[in-house]
Design a protein around this motif. Structure first.
Motif, short mmCIF file in Angstrom:
data_model
loop_
_atom_site.label_atom_id
_atom_site.label_comp_id
_atom_site.label_asym_id
_atom_site.label_seq_id
_atom_site.Cartn_x
_atom_site.Cartn_y
_atom_site.Cartn_z
N GLN A 144 1.77 -2.26 -6.40
CA GLN A 144 0.69 -3.17 -6.01
C GLN A 144 0.27 -2.93 -4.56
O GLN A 144 -0.92 -2.89 -4.24
CB GLN A 144 1.15 -4.62 -6.18
CG GLN A 144 1.32 -5.02 -7.65
CD GLN A 144 1.83 -6.44 -7.80
OE1 GLN A 144 2.26 -7.07 -6.85
NE2 GLN A 144 1.81 -6.94 -9.03
N ARG A 145 1.27 -2.74 -3.71
CA ARG A 145 0.99 -2.50 -2.29
C ARG A 145 0.18 -1.21 -2.13
O ARG A 145 -0.80 -1.16 -1.39
CB ARG A 145 2.32 -2.41 -1.55
CG ARG A 145 2.21 -2.45 -0.06
CD ARG A 145 3.55 -2.71 0.60
NE ARG A 145 4.59 -1.76 0.23
CZ ARG A 145 5.71 -2.08 -0.38
NH1 ARG A 145 5.96 -3.33 -0.72
NH2 ARG A 145 6.59 -1.16 -0.68
N GLN A 146 0.62 -0.18 -2.85
CA GLN A 146 -0.04 1.12 -2.71
C GLN A 146 -1.49 1.07 -3.18
O GLN A 146 -2.39 1.59 -2.51
CB GLN A 146 0.74 2.17 -3.49
CG GLN A 146 2.06 2.54 -2.81
CD GLN A 146 2.89 3.52 -3.61
OE1 GLN A 146 2.51 3.95 -4.70
NE2 GLN A 146 4.03 3.89 -3.07
N VAL A 147 -1.73 0.43 -4.33
CA VAL A 147 -3.10 0.44 -4.85
C VAL A 147 -4.03 -0.37 -3.93
O VAL A 147 -5.18 0.02 -3.70
CB VAL A 147 -3.14 -0.06 -6.32
CG1 VAL A 147 -2.94 -1.54 -6.44
CG2 VAL A 147 -4.45 0.34 -6.99
N LEU A 148 -3.53 -1.46 -3.38
CA LEU A 148 -4.37 -2.23 -2.45
C LEU A 148 -4.69 -1.45 -1.18
O LEU A 148 -5.81 -1.45 -0.69
CB LEU A 148 -3.68 -3.54 -2.06
CG LEU A 148 -3.80 -4.74 -3.00
CD1 LEU A 148 -3.38 -6.00 -2.28
CD2 LEU A 148 -5.22 -4.89 -3.54
N GLU A 149 -3.67 -0.78 -0.66
CA GLU A 149 -3.88 0.01 0.56
C GLU A 149 -4.89 1.13 0.30
O GLU A 149 -5.76 1.40 1.15
CB GLU A 149 -2.56 0.61 1.03
CG GLU A 149 -1.56 -0.44 1.49
CD GLU A 149 -1.26 -0.38 2.97
OE1 GLU A 149 -1.96 0.36 3.69
OE2 GLU A 149 -0.33 -1.09 3.42
N LEU A 150 -4.76 1.77 -0.87
CA LEU A 150 -5.66 2.89 -1.15
C LEU A 150 -7.10 2.42 -1.31
O LEU A 150 -8.04 3.09 -0.88
CB LEU A 150 -5.19 3.63 -2.41
CG LEU A 150 -3.90 4.45 -2.23
CD1 LEU A 150 -3.35 4.91 -3.57
CD2 LEU A 150 -4.14 5.64 -1.31
N VAL A 151 -7.28 1.25 -1.92
CA VAL A 151 -8.64 0.77 -2.17
C VAL A 151 -9.25 0.10 -0.93
O VAL A 151 -10.37 0.42 -0.54
CB VAL A 151 -8.63 -0.21 -3.37
CG1 VAL A 151 -9.99 -0.89 -3.52
CG2 VAL A 151 -8.29 0.55 -4.65
N PHE A 152 -8.49 -0.80 -0.31
CA PHE A 152 -9.07 -1.57 0.80
C PHE A 152 -8.93 -0.87 2.15
O PHE A 152 -9.81 -0.97 3.00
CB PHE A 152 -8.41 -2.95 0.87
CG PHE A 152 -8.91 -3.89 -0.17
CD1 PHE A 152 -10.15 -4.51 -0.06
CD2 PHE A 152 -8.17 -4.15 -1.31
CE1 PHE A 152 -10.62 -5.37 -1.02
CE2 PHE A 152 -8.63 -5.01 -2.29
CZ PHE A 152 -9.86 -5.62 -2.15
N TYR A 153 -7.83 -0.18 2.35
CA TYR A 153 -7.59 0.45 3.65
C TYR A 153 -8.25 1.83 3.71
O TYR A 153 -8.89 2.19 4.70
CB TYR A 153 -6.07 0.57 3.84
CG TYR A 153 -5.58 1.04 5.18
CD1 TYR A 153 -5.81 2.35 5.62
CD2 TYR A 153 -4.81 0.22 6.01
CE1 TYR A 153 -5.31 2.80 6.84
CE2 TYR A 153 -4.31 0.66 7.22
CZ TYR A 153 -4.57 1.95 7.63
OH TYR A 153 -4.08 2.39 8.83
N HIS A 154 -8.12 2.59 2.60
CA HIS A 154 -8.62 3.97 2.62
C HIS A 154 -9.94 4.14 1.87
O HIS A 154 -10.42 5.27 1.76
CB HIS A 154 -7.56 4.90 2.03
CG HIS A 154 -6.29 4.93 2.84
ND1 HIS A 154 -6.17 5.62 4.02
CD2 HIS A 154 -5.10 4.30 2.66
CE1 HIS A 154 -4.96 5.44 4.52
NE2 HIS A 154 -4.29 4.64 3.72
N ASP A 155 -10.47 3.05 1.36
CA ASP A 155 -11.78 3.08 0.69
C ASP A 155 -11.84 4.07 -0.47
O ASP A 155 -12.85 4.75 -0.68
CB ASP A 155 -12.91 3.41 1.68
CG ASP A 155 -13.04 2.33 2.74
OD1 ASP A 155 -12.88 1.15 2.39
OD2 ASP A 155 -13.28 2.68 3.91
N LEU A 156 -10.77 4.17 -1.21
CA LEU A 156 -10.76 5.05 -2.38
C LEU A 156 -11.07 4.23 -3.63
O LEU A 156 -10.94 3.01 -3.63
CB LEU A 156 -9.39 5.73 -2.53
CG LEU A 156 -8.98 6.66 -1.38
CD1 LEU A 156 -7.58 7.19 -1.62
CD2 LEU A 156 -9.96 7.81 -1.22
N THR A 157 -11.46 4.93 -4.68
CA THR A 157 -11.69 4.23 -5.95
C THR A 157 -10.36 4.04 -6.66
O THR A 157 -9.35 4.66 -6.30
CB THR A 157 -12.62 5.06 -6.85
OG1 THR A 157 -11.94 6.29 -7.16
CG2 THR A 157 -13.93 5.38 -6.17
#
Lengths: 192, 121
Positions: A144-157
């Motif tokens: 959960q932490r990783q997917v949030l970081e990737l989407v919100f922090y790194h702007d990835l899909t």
């Protein structure tokens, strides 16, 4: 996931006709890594539970792997996505090694060369908000932490996040929605 | 703006703050590349290691003690007694005439006849 640790022709590391070509490619690769360094550092922090020393160790290992050619980019995704996958796997194996060391009683010498960052009074509130975000992230599962970081922090899909996390898109989507709901509760309570 | 949209924006803002905080602490690329991991040291900080070490010491002590006690209580037997080849039954002394049993006496004859005549019947 486009991430391989095998030899082969790559856009950044082709077979070299002369030693000079190898040097040019090595320099080009180092330049690309340097450009992505801020993103890589942020992702390494996320993969290492925001422990800066551990994140730097992991990043060092990743850069050495890439520059020495033991991890090779095959061009099937963006370099950033591929690099994030390498960071995730390296952080994971680093974590396993550290847990084993802890069981065996082997501890690394603590680094004392970095004093804690000064926190001016006018940034106290901002620091508090960041601390709350960090604390809320620790309450989530690793996925959960990783997917949030990737989407919100790194702007990835979510699709890119799934590729980095080596899970299906459906699974990543479930992790994303659950993580977002949990994070909203932890950060904003019932009312955003 | 709906609540989910607002929530999404607030969350994005929270992550942006986290991102800028990380950017402020970003180590230079060259420092990370030249970083050397400190050597791992073996310490006795782990409870598991302490228990294992205590177990090894205890097992070695018990084994040493048992070896010493067994050596002290062992019966010392002369080597000729121990040798099976040299062993003779104690009752051998009662049978000086071993020929008495070397042949079967005939029917109606006495064993004493053989002693007087020197020949078996």
């Amino acid at each position: 996931m486009a991430c391989h640790m095998t030899a082969g022709a790559t856009p950044l590391m082709n077979a070299h006709d002369t030693p000079g070509d190898a040097l040019v490619d090595h320099a080009r690769l180092a330049h690309e890594l340097e450009a992505l360094h801020p993103h890589c550092f942020g992702w390494a922090m996320a993969c290492c539970e925001r422990q800066r020393d551990v994140a730097e160790d992991v990043l060092h290992d990743v850069y050495v792997k890439v520059l020495e050619g033991s991890a090779r980019f095959d061009g099937r995704s963006t370099l950033k996505t591929w690099l994030f996958g390498v960071i995730r796997r390296t952080a994971s194996s680093h974590g396993r090694r550290e847990r084993l060391r802890a069981v065996l009683g082997m501890r690394e010498v603590s680094r004392t060369d970095r004093p804690p960052a000064a926190s001016p009074a006018d940034e106290a509130e901002r620091g508090d908000r960041v601390a709350r975000t960090r604390h809320a992230l620790t309450r989530l599962s690793a996925r959960q932490r990783q997917v949030l970081e990737l989407v919100f922090y790194h702007d990835l899909t979510i699709e890119e996040a799934a590729a980095i996390m080596n899970v299906s898109v459906g699974s990543a989507r479930v992790h994303y929605h659950r993580a977002k709901a949990r994070m909203a509760t932890l950060l904003f309570g019932d009312r955003p | 703006m709906t609540d989910p949209e607002r929530e999404h924006l607030l969350m994005r803002a929270a992550f942006e703050q986290l991102k800028s905080e990380d950017a402020r602490e970003l180590p230079p690329f060259s420092d990370v590349l030249e970083r050397r991991a400190p050597p791992a040291r073996l310490t006795f900080g782990s409870p598991l290691l302490r228990i294992a070490a205590a177990g090894v010491v205890l097992a070695a002590s018990v084994a040493t003690y048992r070896a010493v006690v067994a050596r002290e209580g062992r019966l010392e037997v002369p080597s000729d007694v121990v040798s099976l080849g040299a062993w003779r039954p104690v009752t051998d002394g009662l049978l000086p005439q071993t020929t008495l049993i070397s042949a079967t006496p005939g029917l109606g004859a006495s064993m004493l006849d053989s002693l007087t005549t020197g020949a078996l019947p």
